[in-house]
Design a protein around this motif. Structure first.
Motif, mmCIF file in Angstrom:
data_model
loop_
_atom_site.group_PDB
_atom_site.id
_atom_site.type_symbol
_atom_site.label_atom_id
_atom_site.label_comp_id
_atom_site.label_asym_id
_atom_site.label_seq_id
_atom_site.Cartn_x
_atom_site.Cartn_y
_atom_site.Cartn_z
ATOM 1 N N THR A 1 24.832 53.450 43.895
ATOM 2 C CA THR A 1 24.282 53.227 45.135
ATOM 3 C C THR A 1 25.002 52.890 46.370
ATOM 4 O O THR A 1 25.092 53.314 47.430
ATOM 5 C CB THR A 1 23.145 52.405 44.821
ATOM 6 O OG1 THR A 1 22.213 52.539 44.017
ATOM 7 C CG2 THR A 1 22.180 52.175 46.133
ATOM 8 N N LEU A 2 25.875 51.763 45.621
ATOM 9 C CA LEU A 2 27.084 51.210 46.360
ATOM 10 C C LEU A 2 28.351 51.224 45.758
ATOM 11 O O LEU A 2 28.517 50.980 44.755
ATOM 12 C CB LEU A 2 26.428 49.765 46.736
ATOM 13 C CG LEU A 2 27.675 48.627 47.624
ATOM 14 C CD1 LEU A 2 27.926 49.181 48.733
ATOM 15 C CD2 LEU A 2 27.281 47.444 47.141
ATOM 16 N N VAL A 3 29.322 51.679 46.627
ATOM 17 C CA VAL A 3 30.741 51.657 46.144
ATOM 18 C C VAL A 3 31.521 50.387 46.880
ATOM 19 O O VAL A 3 31.462 50.467 48.040
ATOM 20 C CB VAL A 3 31.429 52.826 46.134
ATOM 21 C CG1 VAL A 3 33.061 52.725 45.844
ATOM 22 C CG2 VAL A 3 30.912 53.928 45.226
ATOM 23 N N ILE A 4 32.092 49.434 46.080
ATOM 24 C CA ILE A 4 32.979 48.539 46.739
ATOM 25 C C ILE A 4 34.413 48.828 46.437
ATOM 26 O O ILE A 4 34.894 49.048 45.283
ATOM 27 C CB ILE A 4 32.597 47.134 46.232
ATOM 28 C CG1 ILE A 4 31.178 46.782 46.695
ATOM 29 C CG2 ILE A 4 33.553 46.139 46.749
ATOM 30 C CD1 ILE A 4 30.823 45.478 45.981
ATOM 31 N N TRP A 5 34.978 49.136 47.483
ATOM 32 C CA TRP A 5 36.524 49.794 47.153
ATOM 33 C C TRP A 5 37.490 48.491 47.721
ATOM 34 O O TRP A 5 37.840 48.334 48.891
ATOM 35 C CB TRP A 5 36.624 50.848 48.101
ATOM 36 C CG TRP A 5 38.034 51.716 47.830
ATOM 37 C CD1 TRP A 5 38.973 51.318 46.913
ATOM 38 C CD2 TRP A 5 38.701 52.557 48.754
ATOM 39 N NE1 TRP A 5 40.211 52.013 46.972
ATOM 40 C CE2 TRP A 5 39.937 52.941 47.977
ATOM 41 C CE3 TRP A 5 38.201 53.445 49.733
ATOM 42 C CZ2 TRP A 5 40.823 53.987 48.525
ATOM 43 C CZ3 TRP A 5 39.067 54.305 50.224
ATOM 44 C CH2 TRP A 5 40.405 54.588 49.639
ATOM 45 N N GLN A 6 38.335 48.067 46.800
ATOM 46 C CA GLN A 6 39.095 47.094 47.017
ATOM 47 C C GLN A 6 40.483 47.649 47.103
ATOM 48 O O GLN A 6 40.774 48.380 46.100
ATOM 49 C CB GLN A 6 39.100 45.935 45.996
ATOM 50 C CG GLN A 6 40.284 44.893 46.067
ATOM 51 C CD GLN A 6 40.369 44.132 44.573
ATOM 52 O OE1 GLN A 6 39.498 43.719 43.855
ATOM 53 N NE2 GLN A 6 41.628 44.493 43.976
ATOM 54 N N THR A 7 41.086 47.504 48.225
ATOM 55 C CA THR A 7 42.533 48.369 48.204
ATOM 56 C C THR A 7 43.506 47.778 49.270
ATOM 57 O O THR A 7 43.067 46.603 50.010
ATOM 58 C CB THR A 7 42.223 49.907 48.730
ATOM 59 O OG1 THR A 7 43.120 50.702 48.825
ATOM 60 C CG2 THR A 7 41.468 49.744 50.510
ATOM 61 N N GLY A 8 44.727 48.290 49.112
ATOM 62 C CA GLY A 8 45.509 47.792 50.094
ATOM 63 C C GLY A 8 46.783 46.923 49.508
ATOM 64 O O GLY A 8 47.953 46.890 49.959
ATOM 65 N N SER B 1 29.314 48.416 37.486
ATOM 66 C CA SER B 1 30.526 49.227 36.508
ATOM 67 C C SER B 1 31.935 48.989 37.571
ATOM 68 O O SER B 1 31.792 48.889 38.737
ATOM 69 C CB SER B 1 30.449 50.438 36.212
ATOM 70 O OG SER B 1 30.290 51.387 37.441
ATOM 71 N N VAL B 2 32.803 48.858 36.678
ATOM 72 C CA VAL B 2 34.149 48.489 37.435
ATOM 73 C C VAL B 2 35.229 49.630 36.820
ATOM 74 O O VAL B 2 35.375 49.715 35.700
ATOM 75 C CB VAL B 2 34.715 47.155 36.979
ATOM 76 C CG1 VAL B 2 36.207 46.867 37.705
ATOM 77 C CG2 VAL B 2 33.848 45.963 37.194
ATOM 78 N N GLU B 3 35.931 50.080 37.822
ATOM 79 C CA GLU B 3 36.835 51.144 37.617
ATOM 80 C C GLU B 3 38.004 50.609 38.042
ATOM 81 O O GLU B 3 38.396 50.502 39.302
ATOM 82 C CB GLU B 3 36.412 52.549 38.412
ATOM 83 C CG GLU B 3 37.299 53.645 38.114
ATOM 84 C CD GLU B 3 37.103 54.210 36.646
ATOM 85 O OE1 GLU B 3 38.068 54.800 36.356
ATOM 86 O OE2 GLU B 3 36.194 54.091 36.020
ATOM 87 N N LEU C 1 29.292 50.183 41.838
ATOM 88 C CA LEU C 1 30.625 50.708 41.361
ATOM 89 C C LEU C 1 31.682 49.897 42.320
ATOM 90 O O LEU C 1 31.786 49.941 43.367
ATOM 91 C CB LEU C 1 30.676 52.168 41.539
ATOM 92 C CG LEU C 1 32.131 52.745 41.044
ATOM 93 C CD1 LEU C 1 32.571 52.395 39.600
ATOM 94 C CD2 LEU C 1 32.535 54.374 41.395
ATOM 95 N N VAL C 2 32.524 49.136 41.410
ATOM 96 C CA VAL C 2 33.366 48.358 42.073
ATOM 97 C C VAL C 2 34.870 49.259 41.618
ATOM 98 O O VAL C 2 35.208 49.558 40.518
ATOM 99 C CB VAL C 2 33.706 46.934 41.554
ATOM 100 C CG1 VAL C 2 34.983 46.451 42.045
ATOM 101 C CG2 VAL C 2 32.603 46.278 41.977
ATOM 102 N N VAL C 3 35.590 49.553 42.579
ATOM 103 C CA VAL C 3 36.913 50.375 42.464
ATOM 104 C C VAL C 3 37.954 49.460 43.058
ATOM 105 O O VAL C 3 37.919 49.094 44.051
ATOM 106 C CB VAL C 3 37.022 51.596 43.218
ATOM 107 C CG1 VAL C 3 38.374 52.346 42.797
ATOM 108 C CG2 VAL C 3 35.594 52.490 42.586
ATOM 109 N N GLY C 4 38.869 48.795 41.989
ATOM 110 C CA GLY C 4 39.739 48.220 42.591
ATOM 111 C C GLY C 4 41.069 48.138 41.465
ATOM 112 O O GLY C 4 41.147 48.822 40.726
ATOM 113 N N SER C 5 41.862 47.113 41.968
ATOM 114 C CA SER C 5 42.980 46.808 41.205
ATOM 115 C C SER C 5 43.016 45.683 40.124
ATOM 116 O O SER C 5 42.006 45.062 39.986
ATOM 117 C CB SER C 5 44.248 46.718 42.308
ATOM 118 O OG SER C 5 44.016 45.075 42.801
#
Length: 253
Positions: A125-132, A99-101, A62-66
């Motif tokens: 299984t894995l969350v990639i959190w793009q932030t900042g 999936s991308v959120e 799961l990719v969580v980002g902007s």
């Protein structure tokens, strides 16, 4: 200023492709957008990713980002899709679901509050959190930003998933407009405190700019070179995930 930072993926370009090699040609030069090993190393471990791959279970990412996770109308070329494609290539028979959120226009604090429901809905299984990025644009207090990232990572770890933090993009065109070092430093602090890997996108893109692989100062290159930037990020992140999961060669193609 906001538009300048959110369009960083459109500000990059790669060196021209080399012509096809002939038998008497010298060895080819190193490929564009190479990443030094030290920028892709981590003392942390993606244990749940490793367990899923070793057991042959699906790897759910799961990719969580902007919006910098996307290329408008070119989603198949954006780095999340490139990550999924290269993971599938490397992992062979292991199913890779991604999936991308997109949490556009939200601070880290606002995004962190969504993680419990997201994990319940997506079962990653894995969350990639793009932030900042948005916090830097808004000038959110760096200490508040650190607290929000800490809260989000804590929620994800309590949900029993692996976490990779991804920091901001680099652009020499915005260095004088936004002070990003406090946000970069605080993400490193949170990653170290929680023993999770940090994918240092900022340093990697800085290296590409300095080495001449990309012209990150120019704003004239457009979508085609943005696609190449994303392809490079997808490949680098694939290597980072696989190496941090400590997979041996028998578990890769």
């Amino acid at each position: 200023m906001r538009a300048a930072i959110l369009s960083l993926t459109l500000l990059a370009g790669l060196l021209a492709a080399l012509p096809a090699a002939r038998a008497d040609d010298p060895p080819p030069a190193a490929p564009p957008c190479d990443v030094p090993a030290y920028l892709l190393s981590s003392d942390s471990n993606l244990a749940k990713v490793a367990a899923a791959i070793k057991s042959g279970k699906p790897l759910n990412v799961l990719v969580v980002g902007s919006r910098s996770s996307t290329i408008p109308s070119q989603e198949a070329s954006a780095w999340p899709a490139q990550l999924q494609a290269t993971l599938k290539e490397k992992l062979g028979s292991v199913p890779v679901n991604l999936s991308v959120e997109i949490q556009s226009g939200k601070t880290a604090e606002e995004v962190a509050g969504t993680f419990v429901k997201l994990v319940e809905a997506k079962s990653p299984t894995l969350v990639i959190w793009q932030t900042g990025t948005y916090d830097a644009i808004r000038g959110i207090d760096p200490d508040d930003f650190r607290g929000a990232v800490d809260e989000g990572v804590t929620a994800l770890q309590k949900a029993d998933v692996d976490v990779v933090l991804m920091n901001l993009q680099y652009s020499p065109r915005t260095e004088t407009m936004t002070s990003v070092p406090p946000y970069l430093d605080n993400m490193r602090v949170v990653a170290a405190q929680h023993d999770i890997p940090l994918f240092d996108r900022f340093a990697i893109m800085h290296h590409w700019n300095d080495s001449g692989d990309f012209d990150l100062f120019s704003a004239t290159h457009g979508v085609e070179l943005a696609k190449r930037v994303h392809a490079c990020l997808g490949r680098a992140l694939t290597r980072f995930v696989i190496d941090t999961a400590h997979l041996d060669q028998t578990q890769q193609n």
